[in-house]
Write a protein that holds these residues in place. Structure first.
Motif, PDB file in Angstrom:
ATOM      1  N   GLU A 132      53.581  45.820  40.083  1.00  0.00           N
ATOM      2  CA  GLU A 132      52.630  44.738  40.316  1.00  0.00           C
ATOM      3  C   GLU A 132      52.287  44.539  41.790  1.00  0.00           C
ATOM      4  O   GLU A 132      51.347  43.821  42.130  1.00  0.00           O
ATOM      5  N   PHE A 155      52.023  40.170  41.908  1.00  0.00           N
ATOM      6  CA  PHE A 155      51.606  39.804  40.544  1.00  0.00           C
ATOM      7  C   PHE A 155      50.828  38.507  40.486  1.00  0.00           C
ATOM      8  O   PHE A 155      50.169  38.226  39.476  1.00  0.00           O
ATOM      9  N   LYS A 156      50.906  37.710  41.526  1.00  0.00           N
ATOM     10  CA  LYS A 156      50.283  36.374  41.507  1.00  0.00           C
ATOM     11  C   LYS A 156      48.774  36.439  41.282  1.00  0.00           C
ATOM     12  O   LYS A 156      48.181  35.483  40.798  1.00  0.00           O
ATOM     13  N   ARG A 204      47.010  37.933  39.145  1.00  0.00           N
ATOM     14  CA  ARG A 204      46.592  37.859  37.732  1.00  0.00           C
ATOM     15  C   ARG A 204      46.314  36.423  37.288  1.00  0.00           C
ATOM     16  O   ARG A 204      45.416  36.180  36.476  1.00  0.00           O
ATOM     17  N   GLY A 205      47.140  35.506  37.801  1.00  0.00           N
ATOM     18  CA  GLY A 205      46.958  34.102  37.423  1.00  0.00           C
ATOM     19  C   GLY A 205      46.035  33.374  38.377  1.00  0.00           C
ATOM     20  O   GLY A 205      45.494  32.311  38.045  1.00  0.00           O
ATOM     21  N   THR A 264      52.323  33.449  46.407  1.00  0.00           N
ATOM     22  CA  THR A 264      51.295  32.546  45.861  1.00  0.00           C
ATOM     23  C   THR A 264      50.353  32.125  46.980  1.00  0.00           C
ATOM     24  O   THR A 264      49.131  32.023  46.776  1.00  0.00           O
ATOM     25  N   SER A 300      51.948  27.529  39.518  1.00  0.00           N
ATOM     26  CA  SER A 300      51.981  27.953  38.108  1.00  0.00           C
ATOM     27  C   SER A 300      52.258  26.798  37.139  1.00  0.00           C
ATOM     28  O   SER A 300      52.348  27.010  35.936  1.00  0.00           O
ATOM     29  N   ARG A 334      46.985  29.434  35.352  1.00  0.00           N
ATOM     30  CA  ARG A 334      47.778  30.505  35.968  1.00  0.00           C
ATOM     31  C   ARG A 334      48.486  31.325  34.890  1.00  0.00           C
ATOM     32  O   ARG A 334      48.514  32.553  34.923  1.00  0.00           O
ATOM     33  N   GLN A 384      48.149  35.303  33.891  1.00  0.00           N
ATOM     34  CA  GLN A 384      49.357  36.097  34.106  1.00  0.00           C
ATOM     35  C   GLN A 384      49.809  36.828  32.836  1.00  0.00           C
ATOM     36  O   GLN A 384      50.388  37.910  32.896  1.00  0.00           O
ATOM     37  N   ASN A 409      56.305  33.511  35.678  1.00  0.00           N
ATOM     38  CA  ASN A 409      56.070  34.877  35.204  1.00  0.00           C
ATOM     39  C   ASN A 409      56.749  35.143  33.865  1.00  0.00           C
ATOM     40  O   ASN A 409      56.140  35.686  32.949  1.00  0.00           O
ATOM     41  N   ALA A 413      54.857  33.427  31.179  1.00  0.00           N
ATOM     42  CA  ALA A 413      53.579  34.077  30.885  1.00  0.00           C
ATOM     43  C   ALA A 413      53.775  35.380  30.096  1.00  0.00           C
ATOM     44  O   ALA A 413      53.034  35.658  29.155  1.00  0.00           O
ATOM     45  N   THR A 434      57.479  42.845  41.124  1.00  0.00           N
ATOM     46  CA  THR A 434      56.497  41.770  41.310  1.00  0.00           C
ATOM     47  C   THR A 434      55.692  41.824  42.605  1.00  0.00           C
ATOM     48  O   THR A 434      54.578  41.322  42.656  1.00  0.00           O
TER      49      THR A 434
END
Ligand code: AN7
Length: 334
Positions: free
Chosen positions: A40, A48-49, A51-52, A76, A143, A148, A152, A179, A182, A301
């Motif tokens: 990610e 990965f943040k 995605r949300g 974030t 989140s 979010r 995610q 995460n 999600a 992540t």
């Protein structure tokens, strides 16, 4: 999707990250099993943040927000800053003073966010932004914002598509627990088959493992230096429903996994991201799970370049030589 004009989703074309087979690491971590790395760190801002954040920022625009705010251990903040820039919105990020990796701070600054350092923990920052967003016209993009989680969850669908089925186990680090919440939502919506979840917290910041909030969380894996996760209840439910488990891993174990990922498989993630691998290794060693014939996905992540200080901290000494080839061959003992 029409991305040729500015109306529509606030996106940087996040997602579609590779699921990388890791056969050499598998031999060390899950003998007899298969191991894949969901990398990610290859999202647009390196974690990965994103995605949300595409969904949260798109919602914020639809709601007419002009400013967004978040508390963050770093990723974030960088993600919110980028997507806010993309949306033409102001962004305020609260980060714990001195406890944010350099690449994350660099991102937040580069994307033009107002960075506020708090003389306290992430948990203090989250309390402050929650209250601030109730008292002032600012949209909260942590989140705790349901948009979010909706964005995610696509990671779970991607893993399923890439593998052709769900893994037996999905392993990931747990901080604020957005995460894991999600992924579980995505798997439950996406397939009748479900994986078991393995969550890993840093030993000095392991509230869910301990069953109580940690007042002064402490770990070198600063991304998951969180003492009172916002999605605690959801994480516990996901772990229970998946018949999974959560465990604490020491910084030593986290860093051992971090180095192994890069040196054995050539996959460079940030220290916190290696916690899932560390937790998997520990679970196998302690006999809590039998890897034989099983498929494991570890979610990495964030990108390793997010935290350059950790990468060079205990590096072997470099060799310094005059600019001639003889010196080079001599230094290399060739
Ligand atoms: C690399 O950026 O909480 O359990 O403020 O950056 O969903 O919180 C980051 C968390 C794992 C934990 N790995 O995920 C933030 C923040 C990395 C992270 C986590 C984070 P959650």
């Amino acid at each position: 999707m029409d991305i040729s004009h500015s109306v529509g989703p606030v996106t940087l074309l996040e997602g579609n990250t590779p699921l990388i087979p890791a056969p050499r690491l598998a031999e060390m971590v899950v003998p007899g099993g298969k191991l894949f790395l969901k990398y990610e760190g290859l999202n647009p801002t390196g974690s990965f943040k994103d995605r949300g954040m595409t969904t949260a920022m798109t919602q914020a625009v639809a709601d007419g927000a002009k400013t967004v705010i978040c508390a963050s251990t770093g990723n974030t903040a960088a993600s919110a800053a980028a997507y806010a820039a993309r949306a033409g919105m102001k962004c305020v990020v609260l980060v714990p003073d001195g406890k944010i990796a350099l690449g994350k701070l660099a991102g937040a600054i580069a994307y033009g966010a107002q960075v506020v350092t708090v003389l306290g923990s992430f948990d203090d920052g989250l309390r402050m932004v929650r209250e601030a967003s109730e008292k002032a016209p600012i949209a909260l993009v942590n989140s705790v914002n349901p948009a979010r989680i909706q964005g995610q969850k696509t990671a779970a669908w991607e893993v399923t598509e890439q593998l052709g089925t769900v893994p037996d186990w999905l392993c990931l680090p747990v901080g604020n627990a957005g995460n894991i919440t999600a992924y579980w939502l995505g798997f439950c919506e996406g397939s009748l088959l479900l994986p078991q979840l393995l969550g890993a917290q840093a030993a000095g910041a392991a509230p869910i493992v301990l069953g109580k909030a940690v007042e002064n969380p402490d770990t070198k894996a600063t991304a998951i230096r969180i003492g009172n996760p916002a999605r605690w209840t959801e994480a516990v439910a996901a772990l229970k429903e998946s018949n999974g488990h959560i465990l604490a891993v020491s910084d030593e174990e986290i860093f051992a996994a971090y180095h192994a990922l890069a040196k054995v498989e050539g996959v460079f993630c940030e220290p916190s991201s290696a916690a899932g691998v560390a937790g998997l290794l520990k679970s196998v060693k302690e006999g809590r799970l039998d890897p034989e014939g099983k498929t494991f996905v570890c979610v990495l992540t964030g990108h390793g370049l997010k935290d350059p200080d950790s990468a060079v901290a205990d590096a072997p000494t470099t060799i310094s030589i005059p600019p001639d080839t003889d010196s080079l061959l001599k230094a290399l003992a060739l």
